[in-house]
Design a protein around this motif. Structure first.
Motif, PDB file in Angstrom:
ATOM      1  N   ARG A  10       0.783  -1.141  -0.174  1.00 12.37           N
ATOM      2  CA  ARG A  10       0.044   0.059  -0.094  1.00 12.37           C
ATOM      3  C   ARG A  10       0.791   1.206  -0.021  1.00 12.37           C
ATOM      4  N   TYR A  11       0.295   2.305  -0.531  1.00 12.94           N
ATOM      5  CA  TYR A  11       1.096   3.490  -0.902  1.00 12.94           C
ATOM      6  C   TYR A  11       1.028   4.186   0.645  1.00 12.94           C
ATOM      7  N   ALA A  12      -0.094   4.337   1.104  1.00  9.91           N
ATOM      8  CA  ALA A  12      -0.429   5.083   2.445  1.00  9.91           C
ATOM      9  C   ALA A  12       0.202   4.381   3.850  1.00  9.91           C
ATOM     10  N   SER A  13       1.430   4.307   3.937  1.00 10.29           N
ATOM     11  CA  SER A  13       2.105   3.910   5.085  1.00 10.29           C
ATOM     12  C   SER A  13       2.107   4.811   6.106  1.00 10.29           C
ATOM     13  N   THR A  14       1.844   4.762   7.456  1.00 10.15           N
ATOM     14  CA  THR A  14       1.753   5.745   8.407  1.00 10.15           C
ATOM     15  C   THR A  14       3.090   6.388   8.553  1.00 10.15           C
ATOM     16  N   ARG A  15       3.890   5.581   8.718  1.00 12.27           N
ATOM     17  CA  ARG A  15       5.416   5.969   9.041  1.00 12.27           C
ATOM     18  C   ARG A  15       6.182   6.108   7.929  1.00 12.27           C
ATOM     19  N   TYR A  16       5.781   5.917   6.905  1.00 12.72           N
ATOM     20  CA  TYR A  16       6.644   5.960   5.608  1.00 12.72           C
ATOM     21  C   TYR A  16       5.718   5.899   4.411  1.00 12.72           C
ATOM     22  N   PRO A  17       5.269   7.049   4.058  1.00 14.29           N
ATOM     23  CA  PRO A  17       4.288   6.967   2.858  1.00 14.29           C
ATOM     24  C   PRO A  17       5.176   6.616   1.575  1.00 14.29           C
ATOM     25  N   GLY A  18       4.495   5.731   0.838  1.00 11.38           N
ATOM     26  CA  GLY A  18       5.231   5.667  -0.943  1.00 11.38           C
ATOM     27  C   GLY A  18       6.282   4.555  -0.499  1.00 11.38           C
ATOM     28  N   LYS A  19       6.182   3.876   0.767  1.00 17.09           N
ATOM     29  CA  LYS A  19       7.434   2.896   0.996  1.00 17.09           C
ATOM     30  C   LYS A  19       7.486   1.823  -0.078  1.00 17.09           C
ATOM     31  N   PRO A  20       6.616   1.165  -0.590  1.00 16.17           N
ATOM     32  CA  PRO A  20       6.811   0.216  -1.582  1.00 16.17           C
ATOM     33  C   PRO A  20       7.633   0.607  -2.869  1.00 16.17           C
ATOM     34  N   LEU A  21       7.524   1.976  -3.123  1.00 15.32           N
ATOM     35  CA  LEU A  21       8.390   2.434  -4.262  1.00 15.32           C
ATOM     36  C   LEU A  21       9.571   3.236  -3.939  1.00 15.32           C
ATOM     37  N   VAL A  22       9.873   3.111  -2.768  1.00 15.98           N
ATOM     38  CA  VAL A  22      11.374   3.449  -2.289  1.00 15.98           C
ATOM     39  C   VAL A  22      12.432   2.580  -3.013  1.00 15.98           C
ATOM     40  N   GLU A  23      13.500   3.440  -3.504  1.00 19.18           N
ATOM     41  CA  GLU A  23      14.667   2.697  -4.280  1.00 19.18           C
ATOM     42  C   GLU A  23      15.614   2.662  -3.328  1.00 19.18           C
ATOM     43  N   LEU A  24      16.290   1.405  -3.329  1.00 18.90           N
ATOM     44  CA  LEU A  24      17.398   0.960  -2.464  1.00 18.90           C
ATOM     45  C   LEU A  24      18.556   0.850  -3.520  1.00 18.90           C
ATOM     46  N   THR A  25      19.870   1.224  -3.148  1.00 17.02           N
ATOM     47  CA  THR A  25      21.066   1.056  -4.006  1.00 17.02           C
ATOM     48  C   THR A  25      21.550  -0.411  -3.632  1.00 17.02           C
ATOM     49  N   GLN A  26      21.680  -1.157  -4.778  1.00 20.89           N
ATOM     50  CA  GLN A  26      22.123  -2.509  -5.104  1.00 20.89           C
ATOM     51  C   GLN A  26      23.693  -2.433  -4.892  1.00 20.89           C
TER      52      GLN A  26
END
Length: 262
Positions: A10-26
């Motif tokens: 879900r996009y509407a995370s309380t502590r971290y909105p948009g969390k699934p789309l956050v990009e992490l450096t590989q």
């Protein structure tokens, strides 16, 4: 046993909105979103499974489809990942449903295989979840988060039969800071669940429980209604496990990825 892995996002995370789309450096310097890392983990599971992303958000759905994921759209009324899985379950032909939450990119695929194996060996188990004994580094992360007022990972306590007694955002059981034993008797709850379809169906008939609401932990609804949650101890095999709960977790996870590129 037909098995499906569902990745609720879900996009509407309380502590971290948009969390699934956050990009992490590989490790190779490229960027990859949290939801894609979860999808990649599911593809590495040895058990033959179908894999689906569940979401109510078009941004997440479009992104997931861009890297080849199968997406099932669900209602925005779902309060948590278990409810989202329960809504999607009737559309899926499976005897066992695994909920791989999209905020744990360091989840090794063998955690999921171990969970599936445990459910296959115990026909009476309706719900199961992995737990991982904390090493010194993970335990330090838990203590740091709580001392700095952050809500981070979840810990679990269970009885001698491996049945969950409680799950908490606090660090349980309490350990005297001056007497931390080795091995550390604190177990990190891994945010993966395996359910029989009947357990999911029953879950949606219960209202949100008092403890579930206070802790923000969906699995407590099973315990509050007298339902056993089997805790399956898994082996980290030297890998660091941590979820992305807060922006501060990005550095921790990227560091772990560098240390264990595989």
């Amino acid at each position: 046993m037909k098995t499906a892995i569902l990745i609720p996002a879900r996009y509407a995370s309380t502590r971290y909105p948009g969390k699934p789309l956050v990009e992490l450096t590989q490790p190779d310097g490229t960027k990859k979103s949290l939801i894609q890392m979860s999808w990649d983990c599911a593809q590495k599971v040895k058990t033959d499974c179908t894999v689906h992303v569940l979401t109510d958000d078009d941004r997440i759905a479009d992104h997931a489809r861009s890297f080849g994921a199968d997406v099932i759209m669900t209602s925005s009324d779902c309060e948590n990942g278990t409810e989202r899985c329960a809504e999607a379950a009737p559309q899926i032909d499976a005897d066992l449903i695994v909920n791989l939450q999209g905020d744990a990119p360091l989840t090794p695929p063998w955690f999921i295989d171990d969970l599936i194996d445990a459910m296959a060996k115990d026909a009476d188990a309706m719900v199961a979840t992995p737990v991982l004994r904390c090493d010194a580094q993970t335990y330090a992360h838990f203590i740091q988060d709580r001392s700095e007022g952050r809500v981070g990972g979840t810990t679990a306590v269970f009885n001698n039969r491996g049945h969950g007694l409680y799950f908490s955002k606090e660090v349980i059981p309490f350990i005297d800071p001056g007497k931390v034993p080795d091995p550390i008797p604190v177990f990190h709850h891994v945010g993966v669940y395996a359910y029989r379809p009947a357990a999911l169906k029953q879950y949606t008939t219960w209202p949100t429980g008092t403890l579930e609401a206070r802790e923000g932990l969906e699995q407590l609804r099973f315990l509050e209604n007298g339902h056993t949650v089997a805790c399956v101890e898994v082996d980290g095999r030297g890998h660091v496990f941590w979820e992305l709960n807060n922006p501060a977790d990005v550095d921790r996870i990227e560091t772990a990825l560098k240390e264990n590129p595989q």
